[in-house]
Design an enzyme around this catalytic site. Structure first.
Site, PDB file in Angstrom:
ATOM      1  N   GLY A 175       0.813  -1.219   0.000  1.00  0.00           N
ATOM      2  CA  GLY A 175       0.000   0.000   0.000  1.00  0.00           C
ATOM      3  C   GLY A 175       0.845   1.267   0.000  1.00  0.00           C
ATOM      4  N   LYS A 248      -2.110   4.431  -7.196  1.00  0.00           N
ATOM      5  CA  LYS A 248      -2.491   4.649  -8.591  1.00  0.00           C
ATOM      6  C   LYS A 248      -3.776   5.477  -8.683  1.00  0.00           C
ATOM      7  CE  LYS A 248      -0.457   0.180  -9.342  1.00  0.00           C
ATOM      8  NZ  LYS A 248      -0.730  -1.266  -9.274  1.00  0.00           N
ATOM      9  N   GLU A 286       4.561  -6.472 -11.126  1.00  0.00           N
ATOM     10  CA  GLU A 286       4.777  -5.033 -11.254  1.00  0.00           C
ATOM     11  C   GLU A 286       6.251  -4.749 -11.524  1.00  0.00           C
ATOM     12  OE1 GLU A 286       1.145  -3.211  -8.675  1.00  0.00           O
ATOM     13  OE2 GLU A 286       3.088  -3.215  -7.687  1.00  0.00           O
ATOM     14  N   ARG A 302      -3.480 -11.403  -6.574  1.00  0.00           N
ATOM     15  CA  ARG A 302      -4.929 -11.192  -6.470  1.00  0.00           C
ATOM     16  C   ARG A 302      -5.422 -10.446  -7.694  1.00  0.00           C
ATOM     17  NH1 ARG A 302      -4.705  -5.739  -5.785  1.00  0.00           N
ATOM     18  NH2 ARG A 302      -2.899  -5.014  -4.621  1.00  0.00           N
ATOM     19  N   VAL A 305      -7.432  -3.637  -8.830  1.00  0.00           N
ATOM     20  CA  VAL A 305      -8.415  -2.582  -9.107  1.00  0.00           C
ATOM     21  C   VAL A 305      -8.457  -2.288 -10.614  1.00  0.00           C
ATOM     22  CG1 VAL A 305      -8.988  -0.155  -8.672  1.00  0.00           C
ATOM     23  CG2 VAL A 305      -8.010  -1.541  -6.837  1.00  0.00           C
TER      24      VAL A 305
HETATM   25  P1  ADP Z   1       3.690  -1.399  -2.440  1.00  0.00           P
HETATM   26  O1  ADP Z   1       3.625  -2.875  -2.227  1.00  0.00           O
HETATM   27  O2  ADP Z   1       3.647  -0.628  -1.163  1.00  0.00           O
HETATM   28  O3  ADP Z   1       2.727  -0.902  -3.477  1.00  0.00           O
HETATM   29  P2  ADP Z   1       5.877  -1.358  -4.408  1.00  0.00           P
HETATM   30  O4  ADP Z   1       7.124  -2.114  -4.214  1.00  0.00           O
HETATM   31  O5  ADP Z   1       4.895  -1.889  -5.392  1.00  0.00           O
HETATM   32  O6  ADP Z   1       5.169  -1.106  -2.981  1.00  0.00           O
HETATM   33  O7  ADP Z   1       6.217   0.126  -4.818  1.00  0.00           O
HETATM   34  C1  ADP Z   1       5.218   1.133  -4.909  1.00  0.00           C
HETATM   35  C2  ADP Z   1       5.736   2.329  -5.665  1.00  0.00           C
HETATM   36  O8  ADP Z   1       6.928   2.844  -5.011  1.00  0.00           O
HETATM   37  C3  ADP Z   1       6.166   2.041  -7.085  1.00  0.00           C
HETATM   38  O9  ADP Z   1       5.077   2.077  -7.990  1.00  0.00           O
HETATM   39  C4  ADP Z   1       7.142   3.186  -7.303  1.00  0.00           C
HETATM   40  O10 ADP Z   1       6.392   4.383  -7.493  1.00  0.00           O
HETATM   41  C5  ADP Z   1       7.865   3.310  -5.974  1.00  0.00           C
HETATM   42  N1  ADP Z   1       9.100   2.476  -5.926  1.00  0.00           N
HETATM   43  C6  ADP Z   1       9.222   1.225  -5.412  1.00  0.00           C
HETATM   44  N2  ADP Z   1      10.497   0.745  -5.566  1.00  0.00           N
HETATM   45  C7  ADP Z   1      11.192   1.717  -6.192  1.00  0.00           C
HETATM   46  C8  ADP Z   1      12.556   1.825  -6.665  1.00  0.00           C
HETATM   47  N3  ADP Z   1      13.459   0.855  -6.521  1.00  0.00           N
HETATM   48  N4  ADP Z   1      12.910   2.987  -7.287  1.00  0.00           N
HETATM   49  C9  ADP Z   1      12.015   3.996  -7.464  1.00  0.00           C
HETATM   50  N5  ADP Z   1      10.725   3.952  -7.050  1.00  0.00           N
HETATM   51  C10 ADP Z   1      10.306   2.834  -6.425  1.00  0.00           C
END
Ligand code: ADP
Length: 460
Positions: A175, A248, A286, A302, A305
């Site tokens: 999140g 998002k 992702e 899962r 959205v």
């Molecule tokens: P969550 O599980 O909390 O959604 P994510 O790992 O999917 O976390 O990361 C969420 C967002 O954080 C990504 O869409 C991006 O915007 C930013 N982010 C995550 N890792 C990186 C990274 N290594 N470098 C730059 N931005 C990152």
């Protein structure tokens, strides 16, 4: 189909939908189209939910606080037993990525509409997910696939090897929480201490890892669907770079400007990873995309959205496919059948102040929703609906589909112009302004674009 497959297919005829809001409506529709009966559940705040009236059974399972209702595993299992459900669909959020719940559902003799508890557990820990992806040949963000040790000198060495800026992430994070960017060495230890404490409190684990912080990436993801019989396909890609606080706001499919020969090997690696871990059902890989390269960040085990944009471009009903996979059916799709037609956008309409983004609760006094070719609205609200302050502020998803990206943008502008919600504040005016923005219309904006755009708007 062999006799054993035939016997195992169609394992249930009633589905309990362990969720609320627009996704409860969406899942109920898919179940009905498949000839399945549905059980809707609600908290006290959601007693008037419209999907309660259209379900075969409707049970209130607890007080308004999610912890006592939508997150109450025992209450949900009891409701399933009382209503005679053979399967539970968790939707997204709540218990959808809770391995212990998936396990409890199966132990109760019911089918969990999702992957196995062990797949959820592997992917739920971002470090083990990264390890599994590296093993399957999926490209990952530079950085070790192990937890950070406690020794300060070793942590400093890891950061130097990766090269600043780095990002510290909680293994159990989600999140958009449990992450901290470290621009240079002098703030490293402070960032580690803060993130560890945050992770311990929010996710019950102090386990952290470190990776390269990519400065201008786009967020691009790949949708997969797998059955229990060793078949898996990917349904194309989505761009979800339009984010505010890592959440998002607008999604689109396909991701603009991505050449097929660049994405093809990534999609195939995702399919390979699914086969290696014995993944079942729908899932999303992702990635961050920067300078022509993809870097895996996490897998969502899962329904998401934003699944509708892929439904619009692939023509596949992802929720039905997910339920059929859980019933034990063989996937009725091979990779060669998957196509991507036209372009689709989704806007998340939230009950929130368009300036401050603070949630807005209250009664919807007037509602007008757009209609027409290539327009879809997924929602649970109606005029007179009371938006409660207890849950996520998502009240509707506006989805459009058109032959080209430019035409889809024009269609979204029209659809937003035709959307009227009164009585509560929504982000519609903000979405309307965003769809007038030049650089967004050009495509290929990075994950920081929306925040910068908001800053400029506030300053103007
Ligand atoms: P969550 O599980 O909390 O959604 P994510 O790992 O999917 O976390 O990361 C969420 C967002 O954080 C990504 O869409 C991006 O915007 C930013 N982010 C995550 N890792 C990186 C990274 N290594 N470098 C730059 N931005 C990152």
């Amino acid at each position: 189909m062999s006799e054993t497959l035939e016997q195992s297919a169609g394992r249930f005829d009633t589905v309990l939908i362990a969720n609320r809001g627009e996704i409860a409506v969406r899942i109920q529709r898919a179940c009905r189209e498949l000839g399945l009966k549905t059980v809707a559940i609600c908290s006290e705040a959601d007693r008037q939910a419209p999907y309660g009236k259209t379900a075969d059974s409707f049970l209130c399972i607890g007080p308004s606080t999610a912890a006592k209702s939508y997150l109450n595993q025992d209450a949900i299992l009891l409701a399933a037993r009382l209503a005679g459900a053979g399967a539970i669909h968790p939707g997204y959020g709540f218990l959808s990525e809770n391995a212990a719940f998936a396990d409890a559902v199966e132990k109760a003799g019911l089918v969990f509409i999702g992957p196995t508890a062990s797949s959820i557990a592997i992917m739920g820990d971002k470090i083990s997910a990264k390890r599994a992806m590296m093993a399957a040949g999926v490209p990952c963000v530079p950085g070790p696939d192990t937890a950070l040790p406690d020794d300060p000198a070793t942590i400093e060495r890891i950061a130097l090897e990766i090269g600043y800026p780095v990002i510290i992430k909680a293994a159990g994070g989600g999140g958009g929480r449990g992450m901290r960017v470290v621009p240079k060495a002098d703030v490293l230890h402070e960032a580690i201490a803060l993130t560890r404490e945050e992770a311990r409190k929010a996710f019950g684990s102090r386990s952290l890892y470190m990776e390269k912080f990519l400065e201008h990436p786009r967020h691009i993801e790949i949708q997969v669907i797998c059955d229990d019989h060793g078949n898996a396909v990917w349904l194309g890609h989505r761009d979800c770079s339009m984010q505010r606080r890592h959440q998002k706001v607008v999604e689109e499919a396909p991701a603009p400007g991505i050449a097929p020969d660049i994405i093809q090997p990534v999609g195939l690696a995702c399919v390979q990873a699914c086969l290696q871990i014995g993944y079942r059902g729908v899932g999303t890989f992702e990635f961050l995309y920067e300078d022509g390269a993809f870097y895996f960040i996490e897998m969502n085990t899962r329904l998401q959205v934003e699944h509708p944009v892929t439904e619009m471009t692939s023509g596949v009903d992802i929720v039905q496919a997910q339920i059929r996979a859980a019933q034990g059916h063989v996937l009725d799709l091979i990779q060669g059948d998957v196509t991507c037609e036209g372009h689709s956008f989704e806007c998340r309409i939230n009950a929130e102040d368009p300036g401050t983004f603070l949630p807005s609760a209250g009664v919807v006094t007037h509602l007008a929703l757009p209609e027409g070719p290539g327009i879809r609205v997924d929602t649970h609200i109606h005029a007179g609906y009371k938006v409660s302050p207890y849950y996520d502020s998502l009240i509707a998803k506006l989805i459009v589909h058109a032959p080209t990206r430019a035409e889809a943008m024009a269609r979204m502008r029209e659809a937003l112009a035709g959307t009227e919600i009164e009585g509560i504040s929504t982000n519609i005016s903000f979405l309307r302004a965003l769809f007038e923005d030049g650089p967004f219309a050009q495509g290929e904006t990075d994950i920081h674009y929306l925040e910068q755009w908001l800053k400029l708007r506030r300053a103007a």
